[in-house]
Scaffold this motif. Structure first.
Motif, PDB file in Angstrom:
ATOM      1  N   VAL A   1      -5.683   1.001  71.334  1.00 30.67           N
ATOM      2  CA  VAL A   1      -6.555   1.017  72.504  1.00 30.67           C
ATOM      3  C   VAL A   1      -6.684   2.431  73.051  1.00 30.67           C
ATOM      4  CG1 VAL A   1      -6.676   0.331  74.939  1.00 30.67           C
ATOM      5  CG2 VAL A   1      -6.257  -1.390  73.184  1.00 30.67           C
ATOM      6  N   ILE A   2      -5.583   3.177  73.109  1.00 24.98           N
ATOM      7  CA  ILE A   2      -5.632   4.565  73.568  1.00 24.98           C
ATOM      8  C   ILE A   2      -6.528   5.401  72.656  1.00 24.98           C
ATOM      9  CG2 ILE A   2      -4.265   6.656  73.926  1.00 24.98           C
ATOM     10  CD1 ILE A   2      -1.928   4.858  74.724  1.00 24.98           C
ATOM     11  N   LEU A   3      -6.378   5.221  71.338  1.00 23.94           N
ATOM     12  CA  LEU A   3      -7.226   5.957  70.393  1.00 23.94           C
ATOM     13  C   LEU A   3      -8.700   5.588  70.562  1.00 23.94           C
ATOM     14  CD1 LEU A   3      -5.191   5.847  67.036  1.00 23.94           C
ATOM     15  CD2 LEU A   3      -5.490   7.774  68.587  1.00 23.94           C
ATOM     16  N   LEU A   4      -8.987   4.315  70.718  1.00 17.80           N
ATOM     17  CA  LEU A   4     -10.372   3.872  70.864  1.00 17.80           C
ATOM     18  C   LEU A   4     -11.001   4.442  72.134  1.00 17.80           C
ATOM     19  CD1 LEU A   4     -10.052   0.097  69.811  1.00 17.80           C
ATOM     20  CD2 LEU A   4     -10.920   1.994  68.444  1.00 17.80           C
ATOM     21  N   LEU A   5     -10.240   4.473  73.228  1.00 20.74           N
ATOM     22  CA  LEU A   5     -10.773   5.007  74.472  1.00 20.74           C
ATOM     23  C   LEU A   5     -11.031   6.507  74.361  1.00 20.74           C
ATOM     24  CD1 LEU A   5      -8.602   3.090  77.106  1.00 20.74           C
ATOM     25  CD2 LEU A   5     -11.032   2.764  76.617  1.00 20.74           C
ATOM     26  N   LEU A   6     -10.074   7.258  73.807  1.00 27.19           N
ATOM     27  CA  LEU A   6     -10.256   8.704  73.653  1.00 27.19           C
ATOM     28  C   LEU A   6     -11.459   9.018  72.758  1.00 27.19           C
ATOM     29  CD1 LEU A   6      -6.551   9.905  73.241  1.00 27.19           C
ATOM     30  CD2 LEU A   6      -8.037  10.217  75.231  1.00 27.19           C
ATOM     31  N   THR A   7     -11.578   8.297  71.655  1.00 29.78           N
ATOM     32  CA  THR A   7     -12.689   8.542  70.727  1.00 29.78           C
ATOM     33  C   THR A   7     -14.022   8.184  71.371  1.00 29.78           C
ATOM     34  OG1 THR A   7     -11.195   7.979  68.909  1.00 29.78           O
ATOM     35  CG2 THR A   7     -13.534   8.085  68.402  1.00 29.78           C
ATOM     36  N   SER A   8     -14.082   7.083  72.099  1.00 28.74           N
ATOM     37  CA  SER A   8     -15.326   6.683  72.766  1.00 28.74           C
ATOM     38  C   SER A   8     -15.736   7.709  73.810  1.00 28.74           C
ATOM     39  CB  SER A   8     -15.146   5.304  73.412  1.00 28.74           C
ATOM     40  OG  SER A   8     -14.831   4.314  72.457  1.00 28.74           O
ATOM     41  N   ILE A   9     -14.759   8.219  74.568  1.00 21.64           N
ATOM     42  CA  ILE A   9     -15.063   9.242  75.590  1.00 21.64           C
ATOM     43  C   ILE A   9     -15.626  10.497  74.929  1.00 21.64           C
ATOM     44  CG2 ILE A   9     -14.020  10.811  77.265  1.00 21.64           C
ATOM     45  CD1 ILE A   9     -12.054   8.532  77.941  1.00 21.64           C
ATOM     46  N   TRP A  10     -15.029  10.911  73.794  1.00 22.94           N
ATOM     47  CA  TRP A  10     -15.552  12.109  73.124  1.00 22.94           C
ATOM     48  C   TRP A  10     -16.956  11.879  72.588  1.00 22.94           C
ATOM     49  CZ3 TRP A  10     -17.242  12.866  68.113  1.00 22.94           C
ATOM     50  CH2 TRP A  10     -17.606  14.180  67.828  1.00 22.94           C
ATOM     51  N   MET A  11     -17.227  10.715  72.009  1.00 22.02           N
ATOM     52  CA  MET A  11     -18.561  10.449  71.457  1.00 22.02           C
ATOM     53  C   MET A  11     -19.612  10.417  72.558  1.00 22.02           C
ATOM     54  SD  MET A  11     -18.022   7.774  68.274  1.00 22.02           S
ATOM     55  CE  MET A  11     -17.097   6.563  69.208  1.00 22.02           C
ATOM     56  N   VAL A  12     -19.294   9.822  73.710  1.00 20.94           N
ATOM     57  CA  VAL A  12     -20.231   9.824  74.832  1.00 20.94           C
ATOM     58  C   VAL A  12     -20.493  11.254  75.304  1.00 20.94           C
ATOM     59  CG1 VAL A  12     -20.546   9.116  77.229  1.00 20.94           C
ATOM     60  CG2 VAL A  12     -19.641   7.485  75.562  1.00 20.94           C
ATOM     61  N   TYR A  13     -19.433  12.058  75.377  1.00 18.68           N
ATOM     62  CA  TYR A  13     -19.592  13.469  75.760  1.00 18.68           C
ATOM     63  C   TYR A  13     -20.485  14.200  74.763  1.00 18.68           C
ATOM     64  CZ  TYR A  13     -18.457  18.444  75.958  1.00 18.68           C
ATOM     65  OH  TYR A  13     -18.546  19.804  75.988  1.00 18.68           O
ATOM     66  N   TYR A  14     -20.277  13.974  73.469  1.00 21.73           N
ATOM     67  CA  TYR A  14     -21.078  14.651  72.438  1.00 21.73           C
ATOM     68  C   TYR A  14     -22.548  14.238  72.532  1.00 21.73           C
ATOM     69  CZ  TYR A  14     -22.641  16.160  67.802  1.00 21.73           C
ATOM     70  OH  TYR A  14     -23.318  16.754  66.771  1.00 21.73           O
ATOM     71  N   ILE A  15     -22.795  12.952  72.753  1.00 22.55           N
ATOM     72  CA  ILE A  15     -24.173  12.471  72.852  1.00 22.55           C
ATOM     73  C   ILE A  15     -24.885  13.106  74.042  1.00 22.55           C
ATOM     74  CG2 ILE A  15     -25.589  10.424  73.276  1.00 22.55           C
ATOM     75  CD1 ILE A  15     -23.449   8.805  71.737  1.00 22.55           C
TER      76      ILE A  15
ATOM     77  N   SER B   1     -18.795  -7.221  63.302  1.00 21.27           N
ATOM     78  CA  SER B   1     -17.521  -6.862  63.934  1.00 21.27           C
ATOM     79  C   SER B   1     -17.534  -7.214  65.419  1.00 21.27           C
ATOM     80  CB  SER B   1     -17.239  -5.368  63.753  1.00 21.27           C
ATOM     81  OG  SER B   1     -17.115  -5.021  62.387  1.00 21.27           O
ATOM     82  N   ILE B   2     -18.686  -7.026  66.069  1.00 24.35           N
ATOM     83  CA  ILE B   2     -18.805  -7.406  67.478  1.00 24.35           C
ATOM     84  C   ILE B   2     -18.651  -8.917  67.646  1.00 24.35           C
ATOM     85  CG2 ILE B   2     -20.448  -7.550  69.389  1.00 24.35           C
ATOM     86  CD1 ILE B   2     -21.501  -4.805  68.513  1.00 24.35           C
ATOM     87  N   VAL B   3     -19.269  -9.687  66.745  1.00 26.46           N
ATOM     88  CA  VAL B   3     -19.102 -11.148  66.786  1.00 26.46           C
ATOM     89  C   VAL B   3     -17.634 -11.526  66.601  1.00 26.46           C
ATOM     90  CG1 VAL B   3     -19.710 -13.307  65.638  1.00 26.46           C
ATOM     91  CG2 VAL B   3     -21.458 -11.551  65.989  1.00 26.46           C
ATOM     92  N   MET B   4     -16.937 -10.840  65.684  1.00 26.50           N
ATOM     93  CA  MET B   4     -15.519 -11.089  65.476  1.00 26.50           C
ATOM     94  C   MET B   4     -14.716 -10.799  66.742  1.00 26.50           C
ATOM     95  SD  MET B   4     -12.804  -9.189  62.956  1.00 26.50           S
ATOM     96  CE  MET B   4     -12.618  -7.902  64.185  1.00 26.50           C
TER      97      MET B   4
ATOM     98  N   VAL C   1     -11.958  -3.556  74.217  1.00 25.07           N
ATOM     99  CA  VAL C   1     -12.126  -2.115  74.004  1.00 25.07           C
ATOM    100  C   VAL C   1     -12.738  -1.846  72.634  1.00 25.07           C
ATOM    101  CG1 VAL C   1     -10.891   0.072  73.803  1.00 25.07           C
ATOM    102  CG2 VAL C   1     -10.226  -1.570  75.564  1.00 25.07           C
ATOM    103  N   GLN C   2     -12.327  -2.603  71.626  1.00 24.94           N
ATOM    104  CA  GLN C   2     -12.879  -2.396  70.289  1.00 24.94           C
ATOM    105  C   GLN C   2     -14.357  -2.735  70.248  1.00 24.94           C
ATOM    106  OE1 GLN C   2     -10.982  -3.105  66.038  1.00 24.94           O
ATOM    107  NE2 GLN C   2     -11.716  -5.039  66.838  1.00 24.94           N
ATOM    108  N   LEU C   3     -14.793  -3.742  70.986  1.00 22.30           N
ATOM    109  CA  LEU C   3     -16.215  -4.085  71.038  1.00 22.30           C
ATOM    110  C   LEU C   3     -17.023  -2.925  71.618  1.00 22.30           C
ATOM    111  CD1 LEU C   3     -17.638  -7.514  72.150  1.00 22.30           C
ATOM    112  CD2 LEU C   3     -18.638  -5.420  73.031  1.00 22.30           C
ATOM    113  N   VAL C   4     -16.545  -2.353  72.711  1.00 18.81           N
ATOM    114  CA  VAL C   4     -17.237  -1.201  73.307  1.00 18.81           C
ATOM    115  C   VAL C   4     -17.243  -0.017  72.343  1.00 18.81           C
ATOM    116  CG1 VAL C   4     -17.209   0.451  75.214  1.00 18.81           C
ATOM    117  CG2 VAL C   4     -16.661  -1.962  75.632  1.00 18.81           C
TER     118      VAL C   4
END
Length: 569
Positions: free
Chosen positions: A86-100, A133-136, A161-164
């Motif tokens: 969950v920590i990895l997913l949150l950090l990665t999502s924050i970076w991708m949003v920043y990059y976009i 994967s979202i359905v899962m 968190v994984q869905l987001v």
């Protein structure tokens, strides 16, 4: 001029029509740009080194936690592993949003794009697997919510968190897969390595959970192998002891549903990892986005699709019968042996037909005079590396099977069929790897447009007078001689292209059925007990659980590579 010389001349003419688009560098000249297309930059080495260190450390820690959570005797459970993810997913999502957001505001953030990276069929597959994967994750949330009263809330937070994360990453890769970032290069490299390692940790977790679904060490020593661990593990996977009961009646339905969606989530993580790696390699790269205008069409292709569809239908029918027989608790040993025999025979037929068609395709390459691609590209290098590396998983299982069958004398029809299947699998993998790699490194076929072949009105023939050009429209007419010359060779090119396309479609569909069967539960390695008795259960389970996920990914990656070979043929 001989027919072979004329064919070679036309092949060179066809390849040269795309020569102007193969210029690697673009824009203003830069004396610091080497031949590889990667500009020299200050601090580039430490940026690559830092991103590599981040990736290695995350993977090592993730591997340790995944291995510990899979062992019942270790005091680290699935909740601790999920907190880390969950920590990895949150950090990665924050970076991708920043990059976009950053690239949207900066006009010169992405000046160059790699035309070979992120083709539409690869991004389309990513979107498809992402949706599943979202359905899962939705099914997991609904199932885990029934255990909140007696289990950790992390198990509900993890799929949320994984869905987001899947939503953000799918958009990120769809819009930026071709990007060659030029600003904040070191930060971008570290972010992409974080993305890659996060996807690989998620992949390792899913593969481990999937493997535990399929194989559970039997409690009864007399029962060496059993597949019933699949059903038994689903009922208690990740919920602590058996005293924890679901608070609603739909838990079992959701468990069964998301169990069958695991293969798509596994493939999604691998697709995303590959695309993140290509983006990492392209950071700071100066290149030009080439558009080859290659269209997908099944014109004049009939035998390959029909034979492939028949192969897939037959494989699905035997797979369903085999699975139903294995799951049934009241089946006797003879019925299960017949089901295993049917599965072996079907796989032998599939790999034999695929091997024969691959030999035909390799023979066509010998008379094909297309030039080899000389341009170095990270996408093509990764395709070849993944193809060869992933095939090692199936190679390992096949060679271990061959050794076990040969050492035990291959007694009985099941052992002989298993041995034949293993040998044919090795042959098929080797032939297919050669066919795909050779196809990926050939220049695409290009149609020669007859309108572009025109006569030069300023070249006079001895028996013609200059007055014949006055008022004539010869400058817009195609030369009859040149037109006949090109038309003479077009049928010769057509039969080679047609055979290559037939082979590609048949192999593509063959790899689809070879992906479906192991991805959705076929485990003949445990239903047939010779290897288990020879290597003992723990060792054989480790071999299969490590090699089979790579073999499954190999089939899916082969489908994508064969599709690209089909388009360029």
């Amino acid at each position: 001029m001989s027919a072979k010389d004329r064919e070679t001349e036309e092949a060179h003419l066809s390849n040269n029509t795309n020569a102007p688009g193969q210029v690697e560098s673009t824009g203003e000249p830069d004396l610091n740009i080497p031949s590889t297309g990667v500009p020299k930059e200050k601090g580039r080495n430490w940026g690559w080194m830092l991103s590599g260190i981040i990736c290695v450390n995350i993977l090592m820690l993730g591997c340790a936690l995944v291995s510990a959570s899979a062992e019942n005797n270790v005091k680290i459970g699935s909740a601790e592993l999920q907190i880390f993810i969950v920590i990895l997913l949150l950090l990665t999502s924050i970076w991708m949003v920043y990059y976009i957001i950053y690239t949207a505001k900066k006009e010169d953030a992405v000046d160059y794009k790699d035309g070979h990276a992120g083709p539409v069929w690869l991004r389309g597959g990513l979107v498809l697997f992402g949706l599943l994967s979202i359905v899962m994750d939705i099914f997991k949330i609904a199932s885990y919510a029934g255990y909140l009263h007696c289990d950790s809330a992390v198990k509900v937070a993890f799929p949320v968190v994984q869905l987001v994360f899947v939503l953000v990453q799918t958009y990120f890769l769809w819009t930026h897969a071709k990007a060659c970032a030029q600003l904040q290069r070191n930060i971008t490299r570290c972010g992409l390595m974080l993305t890659l390692s996060t996807n690989l940790v998620v992949w390792m977790t899913a593969v481990t959970e999937e493997s535990l679904h399929q194989t559970t060490v039997p409690e009864d020593p007399s029962n060496i192998t059993k597949l019933s661990g699949r059903t038994m593990y689903i009922n208690r996977a990740g919920y602590g002891d058996d005293a924890c009961k679901c608070s609603h009646t739909s838990c079992s339905i959701f468990k069964e549903a998301y169990y069958y969606l695991y293969p798509f989530n596994i493939e999604y993580s691998l697709f995303a990892s590959a695309m993140a790696y290509i983006m990492w390699k392209n950071v700071g790269r100066v290149t030009e986005e080439h558009d080859h205008h290659i269209k997908f069409q099944l014109k004049d292709v009939f035998v390959g699709p029909v034979a492939g569809v028949m192969l897939v239908a037959s494989g699905l029918a035997t797979f369903v019968v085999y699975e139903m027989e294995m799951i049934r608790g009241d089946s006797d040993d003879d019925q299960k042996d017949r089901a295993v025999m049917m599965h072996f025979v079907m796989n032998i037929v599939i790999v034999t037909l695929m091997s024969l068609s691959t030999v035909i395709g390799c023979a066509i390459y010998k008379v094909d005079h297309r030039e080899h691609v000389l341009e170095k590209n990270p996408t093509r290098s990764l395709d070849v590396g993944l193809l060869v590396g992933a095939s090692l998983g199936q190679f390992i299982i096949s060679y271990f099977t061959i050794v076990a069958m040969a050492a035990t004398g291959a007694k009985g029809y099941l052992n002989r069929l298993n041995l034949a299947w293993a040998i044919l699998m090795v042959i098929q993998l080797g032939l297919q790897n050669y066919f795909i790699i050779e196809g990926l490194h050939r220049e695409p076929f290009h149609e020669v447009d007859l309108v572009t072949v025109v006569a030069n009105p300023y070249v006079l023939q001895p028996d013609k007078e200059l007055s014949i050009y006055e008022g004539s429209d010869m400058d817009t007419k195609a030369s009859p001689v040149l037109t006949a010359h090109v038309a003479e060779h077009r049928p010769r090119l057509l039969w080679k292209r047609r055979i290559l396309k037939e082979v590609c479609v048949f192999l593509l569909l063959g790899n689809v059925i070879l992906w479906i069967m192991p991805a959705f539960g076929a485990r003949p390695q445990f239903d047939h007990d010779t290897e288990t008795e020879f290597y003992k259960f723990n060792m054989w389970a480790a071999i299969v659980n490590v090699g089979l996920p790579f073999g499954i990914f190999y089939r899916m990656h082969s489908v994508a590579s064969l599709f690209e070979v089909f388009l360029t043929s």
